[in-house]
Write a protein that holds these residues in place. Structure first.
Motif, PDB file in Angstrom:
ATOM      1  N   ILE A 270      92.707  47.439  33.097  1.00  0.00           N
ATOM      2  CA  ILE A 270      92.111  46.134  33.381  1.00  0.00           C
ATOM      3  C   ILE A 270      93.183  45.078  33.602  1.00  0.00           C
ATOM      4  N   GLY A 271      94.404  45.354  33.126  1.00  0.00           N
ATOM      5  CA  GLY A 271      95.488  44.403  33.348  1.00  0.00           C
ATOM      6  C   GLY A 271      95.771  44.187  34.822  1.00  0.00           C
ATOM      7  N   PHE A 272      95.664  45.255  35.617  1.00  0.00           N
ATOM      8  CA  PHE A 272      95.906  45.131  37.055  1.00  0.00           C
ATOM      9  C   PHE A 272      94.802  44.317  37.723  1.00  0.00           C
ATOM     10  N   LEU A 273      93.564  44.509  37.278  1.00  0.00           N
ATOM     11  CA  LEU A 273      92.457  43.738  37.846  1.00  0.00           C
ATOM     12  C   LEU A 273      92.574  42.267  37.455  1.00  0.00           C
ATOM     13  N   GLY A 274      92.950  42.012  36.208  1.00  0.00           N
ATOM     14  CA  GLY A 274      93.114  40.633  35.760  1.00  0.00           C
ATOM     15  C   GLY A 274      94.242  39.935  36.486  1.00  0.00           C
ATOM     16  N   ALA A 275      95.326  40.656  36.769  1.00  0.00           N
ATOM     17  CA  ALA A 275      96.458  40.047  37.477  1.00  0.00           C
ATOM     18  C   ALA A 275      96.060  39.591  38.869  1.00  0.00           C
ATOM     19  N   GLY A 276      95.102  40.288  39.479  1.00  0.00           N
ATOM     20  CA  GLY A 276      94.659  39.911  40.816  1.00  0.00           C
ATOM     21  C   GLY A 276      93.857  38.620  40.858  1.00  0.00           C
ATOM     22  N   THR A 277      93.396  38.142  39.697  1.00  0.00           N
ATOM     23  CA  THR A 277      92.622  36.901  39.660  1.00  0.00           C
ATOM     24  C   THR A 277      93.497  35.679  39.431  1.00  0.00           C
ATOM     25  N   ILE A 278      94.792  35.901  39.101  1.00  0.00           N
ATOM     26  CA  ILE A 278      95.692  34.783  38.838  1.00  0.00           C
ATOM     27  C   ILE A 278      96.352  34.351  40.143  1.00  0.00           C
ATOM     28  N   LEU A 279      96.157  33.112  40.515  1.00  0.00           N
ATOM     29  CA  LEU A 279      96.671  32.577  41.776  1.00  0.00           C
ATOM     30  C   LEU A 279      97.633  31.435  41.483  1.00  0.00           C
ATOM     31  N   ARG A 280      98.684  31.353  42.275  1.00  0.00           N
ATOM     32  CA  ARG A 280      99.661  30.271  42.110  1.00  0.00           C
ATOM     33  C   ARG A 280      99.739  29.460  43.390  1.00  0.00           C
TER      34      ARG A 280
END
Length: 231
Positions: free
Chosen positions: A85-95
Motif C-alpha cells: 500500500i506504500g506504493f499506492l499511497g506514494a502515488g497520491t502525494i503531489l508536489r
C-alpha cells in the motif's frame, strides 16, 4: 479448500470493512483528492479479504498437517499488504513547487488498509474504535485546525543594483513588518552590475498574504531594486 470460517462471518467482516472504507473514502472524495471513494473501498476491502484468506490457510494447514510442527504465519500476508500500500499511497502525494499535497490522503489509505486487516481478522471491537478515530480526525479536526495559528514559510528574492540597499537594511525592513528571517544568501553578478539576496522567511499563515503584499510593494519602491519576488 474446505471452508474454515462460516460464510455469515466472512460476509459480516467484508461488509464492516466496506462500511469503514466508505466513511473514509467519502470524506476524501468530497475534497476532490486523487484517492477517493472507490479507491479507498477497494483498498480497505482487499486488505480484509487478504486477512480472511490468510486465516483460512492457517486453519486449514493446522487441520491437515497431521500433527506436524510447521504452521504458516497468518500475519505474513497482511504485512505484505501494508508494504504494497506504500506504493499506492506514494502515488497520491503531489508536489507543486514548494507546496506538497496528498499526504493526508496517503495516510488515510494506509489507515484504511489497517482497518481492513483488523476487520478481516474478525476483531470488530478494535476495528470499530479505529474507525471512530479516523472519522473524528477527517471530519471534525479540520474545523478545529482553522483556529490553530500555524507557521508559514516563504522565500523572498530581491535583485538590485550593487550600490542599492545592503543586507542589514533589508533585514530591518523585513523584521519591521513582523516577519522572521531564518536564513539569507547573497550572490553577485558583476557583469550585470547587480546583486541578488534570497531570504528564507517565517510568519503566521493567516498573515502571509497581507505581509507579502505590503513587503513587495515597499521593496519595489526602493531605489535600485529591479525585482522582488515572493515564492
Amino acid at each position: 479448500m474446505n471452508q474454515t470460517i462460516p460464510f455469515n462471518e466472512i460476509l459480516l467482516r467484508v461488509l464492516a470493512t466496506m462500511a469503514a472504507g466508505t466513511l473514509i473514502g467519502w470524506e476524501r472524495e468530497s475534497h476532490g483528492r486523487p484517492a477517493g471513494l472507490r479507491t479507498t473501498i477497494l483498498t480497505c476491502t482487499a486488505a480484509a479479504v487478504a486477512m480472511i484468506l490468510s486465516q483460512m490457510l492457517f486453519i486449514e494447514s493446522a487441520t491437515t498437517a497431521g500433527g506436524g510442527t510447521w504452521r504458516p504465519d497468518p500475519a505474513r500476508l497482511g504485512a505484505g499488504i501494508l508494504t504494497g500500500i506504500g506504493f499506492l499511497g506514494a502515488g497520491t502525494i503531489l508536489r507543486h513547487d514548494t507546496l506538497i499535497r496528498g499526504v493526508t490522503t496517503a495516510a488515510s489509505l494506509w489507515f484504511a488498509t489497517v482497518i481492513g486487516l483488523v476487520f478481516g481478522s474478525g476483531e470488530f471491537a478494535l476495528g470499530g474504535v479505529s474507525l471512530i478515530v479516523v472519522v473524528l480526525t477527517l471530519y471534525f479536526l479540520p474545523a478545529l485546525g482553522k483556529h490553530i495559528q500555524t507557521d508559514w514559510y516563504a522565500t523572498l528574492t530581491v535583485t538590485m543594483e550593487l550600490d542599492a540597499l545592503d543586507e542589514s537594511e533589508l533585514r530591518r525592513r523585513i523584521k519591521a513588518l513582523g516577519l522572521k528571517v531564518k536564513a539569507a544568501e547573497l550572490s553577485y553578478d558583476l557583469a550585470a552590475k547587480r546583486k541578488t539576496i534570497c531570504f528564507e522567511l517565517k510568519m503566521k499563515r493567516k498573515a502571509a498574504f497581507g505581509l507579502s503584499t505590503r513587503l513587495l510593494a515597499e521593496l519595489r519602491n526602493c531605489p535600485g531594486v529591479t525585482q522582488a519576488k515572493w515564492s
